[in-house]
Design a protein around this motif. Structure first.
Motif, PDB file in Angstrom:
ATOM      1  N   LEU A  54       0.828  -1.205   0.000  1.00  0.00           N
ATOM      2  CA  LEU A  54       0.000   0.000   0.000  1.00  0.00           C
ATOM      3  C   LEU A  54       0.862   1.255   0.000  1.00  0.00           C
ATOM      4  CD1 LEU A  54      -2.827   1.195   0.099  1.00  0.00           C
ATOM      5  CD2 LEU A  54      -2.754   0.993   2.597  1.00  0.00           C
ATOM      6  N   ILE A  55       1.949   1.209   0.771  1.00  0.00           N
ATOM      7  CA  ILE A  55       2.880   2.338   0.785  1.00  0.00           C
ATOM      8  C   ILE A  55       3.478   2.549  -0.602  1.00  0.00           C
ATOM      9  CG2 ILE A  55       5.076   3.182   1.701  1.00  0.00           C
ATOM     10  CD1 ILE A  55       4.410   1.803   4.317  1.00  0.00           C
ATOM     11  N   THR A  56       3.863   1.434  -1.233  1.00  0.00           N
ATOM     12  CA  THR A  56       4.441   1.518  -2.578  1.00  0.00           C
ATOM     13  C   THR A  56       3.439   2.089  -3.569  1.00  0.00           C
ATOM     14  OG1 THR A  56       5.857  -0.397  -2.121  1.00  0.00           O
ATOM     15  CG2 THR A  56       5.526   0.207  -4.430  1.00  0.00           C
ATOM     16  N   LEU A  57       2.180   1.634  -3.484  1.00  0.00           N
ATOM     17  CA  LEU A  57       1.147   2.126  -4.390  1.00  0.00           C
ATOM     18  C   LEU A  57       0.937   3.618  -4.223  1.00  0.00           C
ATOM     19  CD1 LEU A  57      -1.037   1.463  -6.497  1.00  0.00           C
ATOM     20  CD2 LEU A  57      -2.617   1.020  -4.589  1.00  0.00           C
ATOM     21  N   ARG A  58       0.924   4.085  -2.982  1.00  0.00           N
ATOM     22  CA  ARG A  58       0.748   5.512  -2.738  1.00  0.00           C
ATOM     23  C   ARG A  58       1.904   6.311  -3.338  1.00  0.00           C
ATOM     24  NH1 ARG A  58      -0.530   4.517   3.552  1.00  0.00           N
ATOM     25  NH2 ARG A  58      -2.801   4.280   3.480  1.00  0.00           N
ATOM     26  N   PHE A  59       3.115   5.847  -3.105  1.00  0.00           N
ATOM     27  CA  PHE A  59       4.268   6.572  -3.629  1.00  0.00           C
ATOM     28  C   PHE A  59       4.270   6.603  -5.151  1.00  0.00           C
ATOM     29  CE2 PHE A  59       6.491   6.368   0.530  1.00  0.00           C
ATOM     30  CZ  PHE A  59       6.975   7.673   0.544  1.00  0.00           C
ATOM     31  N   VAL A  60       3.893   5.505  -5.785  1.00  0.00           N
ATOM     32  CA  VAL A  60       3.895   5.451  -7.250  1.00  0.00           C
ATOM     33  C   VAL A  60       2.837   6.381  -7.824  1.00  0.00           C
ATOM     34  CG1 VAL A  60       3.449   3.988  -9.253  1.00  0.00           C
ATOM     35  CG2 VAL A  60       4.862   3.131  -7.377  1.00  0.00           C
ATOM     36  N   VAL A  61       1.596   6.257  -7.333  1.00  0.00           N
ATOM     37  CA  VAL A  61       0.495   7.034  -7.888  1.00  0.00           C
ATOM     38  C   VAL A  61       0.656   8.524  -7.590  1.00  0.00           C
ATOM     39  CG1 VAL A  61      -1.997   7.427  -7.796  1.00  0.00           C
ATOM     40  CG2 VAL A  61      -1.103   5.091  -7.799  1.00  0.00           C
ATOM     41  N   ILE A 115     -10.578  -0.250   7.490  1.00  0.00           N
ATOM     42  CA  ILE A 115     -10.833  -1.159   6.377  1.00  0.00           C
ATOM     43  C   ILE A 115     -10.015  -0.728   5.172  1.00  0.00           C
ATOM     44  CG2 ILE A 115     -13.128  -1.844   7.163  1.00  0.00           C
ATOM     45  CD1 ILE A 115     -14.318   0.137   5.170  1.00  0.00           C
ATOM     46  N   ILE A 116      -9.599  -1.699   4.395  1.00  0.00           N
ATOM     47  CA  ILE A 116      -8.737  -1.421   3.255  1.00  0.00           C
ATOM     48  C   ILE A 116      -9.484  -0.627   2.187  1.00  0.00           C
ATOM     49  CG2 ILE A 116      -9.265  -3.492   1.905  1.00  0.00           C
ATOM     50  CD1 ILE A 116      -5.762  -1.960   2.573  1.00  0.00           C
ATOM     51  N   GLU A 117     -10.809  -0.779   2.130  1.00  0.00           N
ATOM     52  CA  GLU A 117     -11.595  -0.015   1.163  1.00  0.00           C
ATOM     53  C   GLU A 117     -11.436   1.494   1.386  1.00  0.00           C
ATOM     54  OE1 GLU A 117     -13.545  -4.030   1.529  1.00  0.00           O
ATOM     55  OE2 GLU A 117     -12.679  -2.528   2.878  1.00  0.00           O
ATOM     56  N   HIS A 118     -11.369   1.884   2.654  1.00  0.00           N
ATOM     57  CA  HIS A 118     -11.200   3.302   2.963  1.00  0.00           C
ATOM     58  C   HIS A 118      -9.852   3.821   2.464  1.00  0.00           C
ATOM     59  CE1 HIS A 118     -10.971   7.083   5.080  1.00  0.00           C
ATOM     60  NE2 HIS A 118      -9.973   6.667   5.814  1.00  0.00           N
TER      61      HIS A 118
END
Length: 339
Positions: free
Chosen positions: A29-36, A274-277
């Motif tokens: 999730l951290i990686t996804l945030r940094f990429v996007v 929740i991961i959806e949030h």
């Protein structure tokens, strides 16, 4: 976005739920945030640089508001990474961290209402061109630039007051809502003021704008030899560009505010865990990342500016820094012939 008081009770009563994210900061999730969001930061920096370098923000009030949009979106991406990609620290620092996180929502709300001001400017210019010209709307830029910040502050400042660190869930922030009625009111106000009203207003305005453009197009076909009308010049491409921006805003922001509204009404899931949030908040931030792509794809002036800068870079690379003034003049001449 906003956490409730009873998160811990909900978690305790639903220990087997597969959607609860007990470990907030997963590596993926951290990686996804940094990429996007990192990609969005680079794009907003690029757009701001092009607007500033070729002084495109001085071209009109519309271009100035788009330039401000890029700056605000850039700040929003940066604050998101800082406040939502790490846990709140322990102790008193955690309380300060959670209260300061209202800054991210202040920027987010400012970005939304800057889009509203762009819509207002286009609506007056296209649907009421004589009013736009006679009242010099384009010269009243200070009001258009300031209103988004004022509204953003008025909506978000209370978050800094009620925010606090969640002692039962280390690393989490929550907002102290005194009663169920206050919780429901918070959900309704955020849904109405941050999503429903801005989206509804922009849809209405752009419907009128597109209707006016269609009528003018039909009139031009019937009176091809008619003289120019005394109204503000309309660039259809800019209107459609901002329309796409509004559609992107609705798609990216709706899930987060709808989820927050449902949570405040029913309290039937653990909103903050929740991961959806996590995805809806990231998707909402994506709205600040995709605007530069839309500008580059639809705005002729922006593409011309990028080509101008690229030609100058190539010229300097071939001839050296010593010929910088020649490169600037050459780039300007090329740009004039291509626009």
């Amino acid at each position: 976005m906003i956490n409730g008081n009873d998160t811990n009770t909900i978690i305790a009563s639903r220990p087997t739920s597969g959607t609860i994210n007990n470990e907030r900061d997963h590596g993926w999730l951290i990686t996804l945030r940094f990429v996007v969001v990192g990609f969005g930061i680079l794009l907003n920096v690029g757009v701001s640089a092009v607007f500033f370098y070729i002084k495109m923000y001085k071209k009109s009030l519309l271009h100035g508001l788009i330039f401000q949009q890029s700056i605000v979106d850039l700040l929003g991406c940066c604050t998101f990474l800082f406040f939502y990609n790490q846990d709140a620290p322990d102790g008193r620092a955690g309380r300060v961290f959670c209260k300061a996180r209202a800054l991210n929502w202040f920027i987010t709300y400012t970005s939304i209402y800057n889009l509203v001001m762009i819509t207002v400017e286009r609506y007056i210019a296209v649907v009421h061109p004589l009013t736009y010209r006679n009242r010099n709307i384009g010269r009243k830029s200070g009001l258009f630039y300031t209103i988004p910040y004022i509204i953003g502050f008025l909506i978000s400042f209370h978050l800094a007051i009620i925010a606090d660190a969640n002692k039962e869930l280390p690393g989490e922030c929550h907002y102290n809502e005194s009663s169920k009625a206050v919780s429901v009111l918070s959900g309704l106000l955020h849904f109405l003021l941050i999503f429903f009203l801005p989206a509804g207003f922009m849809i209405f305005c752009y419907s009128r704008i597109l209707s006016k453009i269609h009528r003018k197009s039909q009139e031009n076909k019937q009176h091809t030899s008619s003289r120019k009308q005394p109204y503000v010049s309309i660039k259809r491409n800019l209107v459609f560009t901002m329309l796409i921006v509004v559609i992107a805003f609705i798609i990216t922001t709706a899930p987060n505010f709808i989820m927050y509204l449902i949570y405040n009404i029913c309290h039937c899931f653990a909103f903050s865990t929740i991961i959806e949030h996590e995805f809806t908040v990231l998707l909402s931030t994506c709205n600040m990342c995709i605007n530069p792509i839309i500008y580059g794809a639809k705005m002729d002036n922006f593409r011309s500016g990028v080509r101008k800068i690229w030609r100058q870079i190539l010229y300097l690379g071939l001839h050296g820094v010593g010929d910088e003034s020649t490169a600037v003049n050459t780039s300007q001449n090329i740009s004039k012939t291509s626009v």
